[in-house]
Structure formats: C-alpha cells, structure tokens
Write a protein that holds these residues in place. Sequence first.
Motif, PDB file in Angstrom:
ATOM      1  N   VAL A  19      -5.694  -2.006  -3.112  1.00 24.34           N
ATOM      2  CA  VAL A  19      -5.237  -2.921  -2.058  1.00 24.34           C
ATOM      3  C   VAL A  19      -6.085  -4.192  -2.038  1.00 24.34           C
ATOM      4  CG1 VAL A  19      -4.951  -3.204   0.438  1.00 24.34           C
ATOM      5  CG2 VAL A  19      -4.182  -1.103  -0.671  1.00 24.34           C
ATOM      6  N   LEU A  41      -3.077   3.422  -6.244  1.00 24.08           N
ATOM      7  CA  LEU A  41      -4.128   2.662  -5.565  1.00 24.08           C
ATOM      8  C   LEU A  41      -5.533   2.995  -6.054  1.00 24.08           C
ATOM      9  CD1 LEU A  41      -2.812   2.548  -1.893  1.00 24.08           C
ATOM     10  CD2 LEU A  41      -2.556   0.836  -3.713  1.00 24.08           C
ATOM     11  N   ALA A  88       0.828  -1.210   0.000  1.00 25.21           N
ATOM     12  CA  ALA A  88       0.000   0.000   0.000  1.00 25.21           C
ATOM     13  C   ALA A  88       0.862   1.260   0.000  1.00 25.21           C
ATOM     14  CB  ALA A  88      -0.945  -0.009   1.199  1.00 25.21           C
TER      15      ALA A  88
END
Length: 179
Positions: free
Chosen positions: A41, A34, A27
Amino acid sequence: MTTAPAIELRTFTTLDTVRRDLIDVYADVRAPLLHLPNYAVTAFGERLDRHGTEPGFVAVLAYADDHPVGYAYGTTIEHGNRYWHRTTPAPAARYTERPAVALKEIGVRSPWRKTGTAIRIHDTFLTTRDEPFVTLMVNPAAGDGKVHALYRTWGYEDIGQSQPSPASPVLTVMIRASH
C-alpha cells in the motif's frame, strides 16, 4: 456476466478528495499481493501521489451506496516519456508521436467483478480523454492470465514488455485506439 449492481461513476481531476478511496479499494483488490514490495500500500501511495501531479491526471471511481467499489486512473504521456523508453521492443512511432493516455491502474472489488463494472469504469475514463491511443501494462500472471485475456476482449493488443521498477514484475504493454 451477472447483472450489474447499481453504481454511480464519479470523475476526479485531482487527488485531494479521492486519495483515501483509491487507496482503500486498491488495498482490497490487491490484498493477496500486498506482501510484495511493488504491491505494498505504501508503494501504491507513492506512485499515486506522483501520478496525481502528472499532466492529464483523471480518476474514475464507482460507488455503491457511497462506498467505493472500483476505480481507474491515468495520465497523459508524451513522445519521449520514460513509459515508452522502458518498453521493449520500442513501440511503433504511430503510437508515440502524439500524446497517448496511460491507464495506470484499474481495479474492482470482488463482489462487483463479472458485473460489467470494470468496463463501465474504463469506458467512462476514456470519455474524458482526447488522446488517440490508450496504453496499459498488465502482469501476464494476474488472475492466471485472465486479466490479460480480458483486456484483449476490450480491444487491447500486446506491443511489448516493461519492468517499471526493479521490484516490479515484467509487465506486458498493451495498446488500443482510445475511441
């Protein structure tokens, strides 16, 4: 390259005790991406859980003061594996006729980049392997091409392209001898 900070490399053959650390480092490393479905994630967690059940799963994590700062993990791929079927053009038989190791992910947090940490993780990962070849996929746009160029300095060569999922960018497939 700056002087490598003191790190401890740890090797794991199951996800049980290391899943949270892998996700935490992922992350952080992939933070700018992301928002993209393939890099989310949750998508990484699903891939990680699947990869963790595949033959030959090994993860190597780097820790500084018991804090995870980098990782690599991979699995064994056999002749006929979908990894090879998705690669175009089809890889040479010398790469696919025997099991190979697929380096599925490698990442290092920003403060540990350009310190030799990534290559130490990579090389430690390879010490756990018996397969004659190691392959990986890289987004050629990652780091404005710097990641792809780095893998070339590690001895990898381009052998094709792959798009592992509809949400994934087209990746460059690279390979080298594992030892």
